[in-house]
Scaffold this motif. Structure first.
Motif, mmCIF file in Angstrom:
data_model
loop_
_atom_site.group_PDB
_atom_site.id
_atom_site.type_symbol
_atom_site.label_atom_id
_atom_site.label_comp_id
_atom_site.label_asym_id
_atom_site.label_seq_id
_atom_site.Cartn_x
_atom_site.Cartn_y
_atom_site.Cartn_z
ATOM 1 N N HIS A 26 0.815 -1.216 0.000
ATOM 2 C CA HIS A 26 0.000 0.000 0.000
ATOM 3 C C HIS A 26 0.851 1.270 0.000
ATOM 4 O O HIS A 26 0.326 2.359 -0.262
ATOM 5 C CB HIS A 26 -0.984 -0.003 1.174
ATOM 6 C CG HIS A 26 -0.361 0.215 2.515
ATOM 7 N ND1 HIS A 26 0.221 -0.804 3.235
ATOM 8 C CD2 HIS A 26 -0.219 1.332 3.278
ATOM 9 C CE1 HIS A 26 0.684 -0.327 4.379
ATOM 10 N NE2 HIS A 26 0.438 0.967 4.430
ATOM 11 N N TYR A 29 0.444 2.177 -3.478
ATOM 12 C CA TYR A 29 -0.920 2.629 -3.737
ATOM 13 C C TYR A 29 -1.105 4.073 -3.286
ATOM 14 O O TYR A 29 -1.669 4.902 -4.008
ATOM 15 C CB TYR A 29 -1.923 1.751 -2.981
ATOM 16 C CG TYR A 29 -1.910 0.284 -3.343
ATOM 17 C CD1 TYR A 29 -1.539 -0.155 -4.604
ATOM 18 C CD2 TYR A 29 -2.289 -0.683 -2.407
ATOM 19 C CE1 TYR A 29 -1.533 -1.501 -4.931
ATOM 20 C CE2 TYR A 29 -2.294 -2.031 -2.717
ATOM 21 C CZ TYR A 29 -1.911 -2.441 -3.975
ATOM 22 O OH TYR A 29 -1.916 -3.775 -4.278
ATOM 23 N N TRP A 170 -11.538 -3.941 -3.117
ATOM 24 C CA TRP A 170 -10.372 -3.088 -3.272
ATOM 25 C C TRP A 170 -9.947 -2.901 -4.717
ATOM 26 O O TRP A 170 -9.580 -1.800 -5.135
ATOM 27 C CB TRP A 170 -9.214 -3.656 -2.461
ATOM 28 C CG TRP A 170 -7.905 -3.022 -2.756
ATOM 29 C CD1 TRP A 170 -6.850 -3.557 -3.423
ATOM 30 C CD2 TRP A 170 -7.503 -1.687 -2.405
ATOM 31 N NE1 TRP A 170 -5.812 -2.657 -3.501
ATOM 32 C CE2 TRP A 170 -6.194 -1.498 -2.877
ATOM 33 C CE3 TRP A 170 -8.129 -0.640 -1.721
ATOM 34 C CZ2 TRP A 170 -5.494 -0.321 -2.713
ATOM 35 C CZ3 TRP A 170 -7.435 0.548 -1.546
ATOM 36 C CH2 TRP A 170 -6.133 0.696 -2.037
ATOM 37 N N TYR A 174 -9.421 0.785 -6.352
ATOM 38 C CA TYR A 174 -8.093 1.315 -6.672
ATOM 39 C C TYR A 174 -7.764 1.222 -8.164
ATOM 40 O O TYR A 174 -7.314 2.195 -8.761
ATOM 41 C CB TYR A 174 -7.011 0.577 -5.876
ATOM 42 C CG TYR A 174 -5.625 1.110 -6.176
ATOM 43 C CD1 TYR A 174 -5.194 2.310 -5.625
ATOM 44 C CD2 TYR A 174 -4.759 0.424 -7.043
ATOM 45 C CE1 TYR A 174 -3.937 2.820 -5.917
ATOM 46 C CE2 TYR A 174 -3.504 0.940 -7.340
ATOM 47 C CZ TYR A 174 -3.097 2.130 -6.770
ATOM 48 O OH TYR A 174 -1.867 2.636 -7.073
ATOM 49 N N ASP A 226 -4.931 -4.387 7.867
ATOM 50 C CA ASP A 226 -4.876 -4.238 6.414
ATOM 51 C C ASP A 226 -6.157 -3.596 5.890
ATOM 52 O O ASP A 226 -6.122 -2.860 4.894
ATOM 53 C CB ASP A 226 -4.678 -5.599 5.748
ATOM 54 C CG ASP A 226 -3.284 -6.161 5.976
ATOM 55 O OD1 ASP A 226 -2.367 -5.368 6.268
ATOM 56 O OD2 ASP A 226 -3.119 -7.393 5.877
ATOM 57 N N ARG A 230 -6.650 -0.158 3.388
ATOM 58 C CA ARG A 230 -7.388 -0.140 2.120
ATOM 59 C C ARG A 230 -8.729 0.583 2.215
ATOM 60 O O ARG A 230 -9.474 0.610 1.231
ATOM 61 C CB ARG A 230 -7.598 -1.568 1.629
ATOM 62 C CG ARG A 230 -6.288 -2.284 1.359
ATOM 63 C CD ARG A 230 -6.475 -3.588 0.641
ATOM 64 N NE ARG A 230 -5.205 -4.210 0.310
ATOM 65 C CZ ARG A 230 -5.049 -5.177 -0.570
ATOM 66 N NH1 ARG A 230 -6.096 -5.627 -1.233
ATOM 67 N NH2 ARG A 230 -3.865 -5.690 -0.800
ATOM 68 N N PHE A 234 -6.706 4.770 3.287
ATOM 69 C CA PHE A 234 -6.633 5.083 1.868
ATOM 70 C C PHE A 234 -7.224 6.457 1.572
ATOM 71 O O PHE A 234 -6.632 7.266 0.842
ATOM 72 C CB PHE A 234 -7.359 3.989 1.082
ATOM 73 C CG PHE A 234 -7.415 4.222 -0.395
ATOM 74 C CD1 PHE A 234 -6.264 4.216 -1.163
ATOM 75 C CD2 PHE A 234 -8.626 4.435 -1.030
ATOM 76 C CE1 PHE A 234 -6.320 4.419 -2.536
ATOM 77 C CE2 PHE A 234 -8.697 4.632 -2.391
ATOM 78 C CZ PHE A 234 -7.543 4.630 -3.152
#
Length: 348
Positions: A26, A29, A170, A174, A226, A230, A234
């Motif tokens: 991530h 990301y 996810w 994304y 996690d 996300r 995020f």
């Protein structure tokens, strides 16, 4: 003044790809999402202040910015795969078993935004293709007025809300190309808010904001779950990233520091493009063809930067004179933003 930030984000992408631990995924990301905010800001500024929506000049400049280095890495990667098919397949499954159709898709670039195409000569092609689509959104009118940028932002929020409530997961949130509209619309709004003096984020907040962004990035999957990385983390990443971009837009350092920052920024895109190929060279020379881990990453980062220096030099010699000529022919037809250099954020 964001070249150093762009290079820092590119290095985080390299870490996310080569770190060898799912925890680092991530990091990339989050970095790419801040890239999108930066691009939304810079391209909106460029369309309004440099090109005055002269689309012929704009697209010619964007093509010169993105494509020559992309195809340089593509050709070098293809030659490496043909020369060392077993070793390259061990390094990345995306380099295994190319065929003619795969080659055409990679050459066209835009199909690479679909992850169904597994063979990828230039691994970051996904984000570059998505950027081109977002440029088209801004060109179609969303970069013309604050109200239009607000509409794009509302559409992006609705899209992300839908992915949360319909269980899309996810990957859609994304990787779906339209998900990037959130970052680009935020960047466009920052431009208009600054031009109307509705937004000022003091440069002295850059360091606290950067530390807060790093804390949010590192805490996901470590202190928090996690799922946080996300979801809540995020979106918090975009909020902090937007404030960071706005703060950098207000920074007025001394001329020598501007030169250094500009040069570091010029390394960001080449490093982003070449790091898989540079990493393979490091793995083949000093490790195993399938090497991953922090020790490998620490070797791959300087190798990527070294290749980026060469690519940036070639770009300055052959491409930038053409881009400067194109920019010089554009006319400004709108009042400039508080900082007429905003279009330089991403080399627009």
């Amino acid at each position: 003044m964001s070249g150093t930030l762009r290079l820092f984000l590119a290095i985080l992408v390299i870490l996310s790809h080569f770190g060898g631990d799912p925890y680092y995924k991530h990091f990339g990301y989050y970095a790419v999402r801040v890239f999108f905010i930066l691009s939304g800001f810079a391209i909106t500024a460029a369309l309004n202040e440099v090109y005055a929506f002269d689309l012929k000049r704009f697209w010619a400049n964007r093509a010169l910015r993105l494509l020559p280095l992309y195809y340089l890495v593509l050709v070098a990667t293809l030659a490496t795969i043909l020369a060392l098919p077993v070793e390259t397949a061990r390094f990345s499954s995306h380099w295994e078993g190319p065929n003619l159709n795969d080659l055409w898709l990679n050459l066209l670039l835009l199909p690479m935004m679909d992850w169904a195409h597994a063979f990828r000569l230039v691994m970051p092609a996904w984000s570059i293709a998505v950027e081109v689509v977002m440029y088209a959104y801004l060109v179609l009118g969303f970069a013309r007025r604050k109200s239009y940028a607000t509409i794009l932002f509302a559409i992006a929020v609705a899209f992300h809300a839908l992915t949360l409530f319909d269980g899309s997961g996810w990957d859609t949130r994304y990787f779906a190309p339209h998900s990037a509209a959130l970052g680009f619309s935020i960047g466009a709004l920052i431009y208009f808010w600054r031009r109307e003096t509705l937004l000022r984020v003091a440069p002295r907040t850059i360091l606290p904001l950067l530390l807060l962004w790093i804390a949010n990035t590192t805490s996901g999957g470590w202190i928090f779950s996690d799922d946080y990385a996300r979801l809540e983390g995020f979106y918090l990443n975009s909020v902090i990233g937007a404030a960071l971009v706005a703060a950098f837009a207000e920074w007025r350092p001394a001329a020598p520091l501007r030169v250094v920052d500009g040069y570091l920024g010029e390394l960001a895109y080449p490093a982003f493009l070449c790091h898989w190929l540079a990493g393979f060279a490091v793995a083949l020379t000093f490790f195993e063809p399938d090497a991953r881990g922090l020790d490998f990453t620490l070797a791959a980062i300087p190798a990527s930067l070294l290749v980026a220096v060469v690519m940036a030099a070639l770009n300055q010699c052959w491409i930038e004179p053409l881009r400067r000529k194109i920019r010089g022919g554009a006319k400004v037809v709108v009042p400039p933003s508080p900082d007429a250099r905003t279009a330089s954020v991403a080399g627009a």
